[in-house]
Design an enzyme around this catalytic site. Structure first.
Site, PDB file in Angstrom:
ATOM      1  N   ASP A 105       6.218 -40.510 -36.653  1.00 41.52           N
ATOM      2  CA  ASP A 105       7.577 -41.017 -36.636  1.00 41.52           C
ATOM      3  C   ASP A 105       7.710 -42.198 -37.613  1.00 41.52           C
ATOM      4  O   ASP A 105       7.373 -42.046 -38.788  1.00 41.52           O
ATOM      5  CB  ASP A 105       7.950 -41.392 -35.191  1.00 41.52           C
ATOM      6  CG  ASP A 105       9.402 -41.730 -34.990  1.00 41.52           C
ATOM      7  OD1 ASP A 105      10.214 -40.800 -34.874  1.00 41.52           O
ATOM      8  OD2 ASP A 105       9.739 -42.932 -34.950  1.00 41.52           O
ATOM      9  N   ARG A 106       8.200 -43.364 -37.169  1.00 43.19           N
ATOM     10  CA  ARG A 106       8.357 -44.507 -38.075  1.00 43.19           C
ATOM     11  C   ARG A 106       7.030 -44.861 -38.741  1.00 43.19           C
ATOM     12  O   ARG A 106       6.984 -45.230 -39.920  1.00 43.19           O
ATOM     13  CB  ARG A 106       8.887 -45.733 -37.333  1.00 43.19           C
ATOM     14  CG  ARG A 106      10.140 -45.521 -36.514  1.00 43.19           C
ATOM     15  CD  ARG A 106      11.312 -45.039 -37.325  1.00 43.19           C
ATOM     16  NE  ARG A 106      11.728 -45.993 -38.346  1.00 43.19           N
ATOM     17  CZ  ARG A 106      12.660 -45.755 -39.265  1.00 43.19           C
ATOM     18  NH1 ARG A 106      13.240 -44.567 -39.316  1.00 43.19           N
ATOM     19  NH2 ARG A 106      12.997 -46.666 -40.137  1.00 43.19           N
ATOM     20  N   HIS A 150      20.944 -41.731 -33.068  1.00 46.26           N
ATOM     21  CA  HIS A 150      20.394 -43.093 -33.093  1.00 46.26           C
ATOM     22  C   HIS A 150      20.199 -43.595 -34.522  1.00 46.26           C
ATOM     23  O   HIS A 150      20.252 -44.810 -34.758  1.00 46.26           O
ATOM     24  CB  HIS A 150      19.065 -43.140 -32.337  1.00 46.26           C
ATOM     25  CG  HIS A 150      17.969 -42.345 -32.963  1.00 46.26           C
ATOM     26  ND1 HIS A 150      18.009 -40.969 -33.091  1.00 46.26           N
ATOM     27  CD2 HIS A 150      16.798 -42.743 -33.528  1.00 46.26           C
ATOM     28  CE1 HIS A 150      16.911 -40.559 -33.687  1.00 46.26           C
ATOM     29  NE2 HIS A 150      16.165 -41.597 -33.973  1.00 46.26           N
ATOM     30  N   TYR A 212      15.851 -49.634 -38.704  1.00 47.47           N
ATOM     31  CA  TYR A 212      16.708 -48.504 -39.052  1.00 47.47           C
ATOM     32  C   TYR A 212      17.751 -48.876 -40.096  1.00 47.47           C
ATOM     33  O   TYR A 212      18.178 -48.022 -40.883  1.00 47.47           O
ATOM     34  CB  TYR A 212      17.354 -47.934 -37.787  1.00 47.47           C
ATOM     35  CG  TYR A 212      16.398 -47.035 -37.027  1.00 47.47           C
ATOM     36  CD1 TYR A 212      16.441 -45.656 -37.181  1.00 47.47           C
ATOM     37  CD2 TYR A 212      15.426 -47.571 -36.191  1.00 47.47           C
ATOM     38  CE1 TYR A 212      15.559 -44.832 -36.506  1.00 47.47           C
ATOM     39  CE2 TYR A 212      14.534 -46.759 -35.513  1.00 47.47           C
ATOM     40  CZ  TYR A 212      14.597 -45.385 -35.675  1.00 47.47           C
ATOM     41  OH  TYR A 212      13.700 -44.568 -35.028  1.00 47.47           O
ATOM     42  N   HIS A 273       8.519 -34.048 -29.571  1.00 47.32           N
ATOM     43  CA  HIS A 273       8.388 -34.956 -30.713  1.00 47.32           C
ATOM     44  C   HIS A 273       7.114 -35.787 -30.679  1.00 47.32           C
ATOM     45  O   HIS A 273       6.567 -36.134 -31.727  1.00 47.32           O
ATOM     46  CB  HIS A 273       9.605 -35.884 -30.738  1.00 47.32           C
ATOM     47  CG  HIS A 273       9.534 -36.969 -31.771  1.00 47.32           C
ATOM     48  ND1 HIS A 273       9.472 -36.706 -33.124  1.00 47.32           N
ATOM     49  CD2 HIS A 273       9.509 -38.325 -31.646  1.00 47.32           C
ATOM     50  CE1 HIS A 273       9.427 -37.855 -33.802  1.00 47.32           C
ATOM     51  NE2 HIS A 273       9.451 -38.843 -32.923  1.00 47.32           N
TER      52      HIS A 273
END
Length: 293
Positions: A105-106, A150, A212, A273
């Protein structure tokens, strides 16, 4: 909340005047493991025991997440290139001049940027359920964007998201932990409570929103420039993602990652995920195969 990451030990390292908290240990070639949203380094708790006898592991909290300090007060402090350099400096300070990096992910975006910008340091790259920022934004079309709401909310340039999330952070962050998971028990109650406690602090909410914001207004521009210049990853790359089953993805992850790397191995895993928590053995096996390549 203290949850063991045996057999690793927890350490705090000052990198450029900013504290990074990481779990470190194991034996073998060094591997940096980077977590994603809305989690901490505990993402790797089930993968670590499967890798620690073969690799020297470093599992930090990303800046602004968990116990690690953010690098500045503005969204620019979450520039993926800056975070990538910060993680490379962490590894160098720990004595690892060359190492593999795997991110979910990030953390996958930070790993991608570290590998693209510093191929002399990064020997292998693994990215789990993520696309480069420019490709991720391009893939968000039509109703598919509902499930990535999001990305748009957190990137708002005012304090709107902080105010909304701050009203009930457990409901907001719990939504992702619950709906993005398909393997029962993958995130047990004590770990879930840890994630919610870590993400729900006002300073953590602000950091996550700034992360973000950087994705929307900084990172994608950098990726576009790199694409235009023809920059590519030069090391072996593992790209893994959740298999959507009968559903169809609105993008082709194989084509996207092959556009960035010449030596890329791709794998789809039947889970949600949170790959490292839902299928830790498969993730550990894929990482082992990557570094053996």
């Amino acid at each position: 909340m203290q949850i063991s990451m045996m057999p690793l030990r927890t350490t705090k390292v000052s990198v450029g005047g900013h504290d990074v908290v990481a779990d470190v240990g194991g034996d073998g070639p060094p591997v940096l493991l980077l977590h994603g949203f809305p989690q901490t380094r505990l993402t790797w708790r089930s993968v670590v025991p499967l890798l620690a006898d073969r690799f020297q592991l470093v599992c930090p909290d990303l800046p602004g997440y968990g116990d690690s300090a953010r690098l500045g007060d503005a969204p620019q402090s979450f520039d993926e290139a800056l975070l990538g350099r910060h993680m490379v400096k962490l590894m160098h300070q720990l004595g690892y001049e060359r190492f593999a990096v795997v991110g979910h992910d990030r953390g996958g975006l930070v790993a991608f940027r570290a590998a693209l910008d510093d191929p002399d340091s990064v020997t292998h790259l693994g990215v789990l359920d993520i696309l480069p920022t420019v490709d991720n934004w391009a893939a968000l079309q039509g109703p598919g964007g509902v499930f990535a709401f999001h990305l748009y909310l957190l990137a708002q340039p005012t304090d709107l998201p902080e105010r909304l999330i701050g009203a009930d952070p457990d409901v907001f962050f719990g939504h992702f932990l619950d709906t993005w998971t398909e393997v029962p028990g993958a995130i047990p109650p004590d770990v879930r409570a840890h994630y919610l406690s870590a993400a729900g602090r006002p300073e953590a909410i602000h950091a996550i929103c700034d992360d973000y914001r950087a994705s929307a207004f900084i990172d994608g521009v950098q990726d576009e420039r790199d694409q235009a210049e023809g920059r590519r990853l030069t090391m072996p790359v593992l790209a893994a993602w959740q298999d959507p089953g009968e559903a169809r993805l609105p993008f082709d992850p194989v084509r996207i990652w092959e556009s960035w790397a010449a030596d890329v191995h791709t794998v789809a895993l039947r889970c949600g995920h949170f790959l490292p928590e839902e299928l830790p053995k498969q993730v550990a096996d894929a990482v082992t195969q990557l570094i053996a390549s």
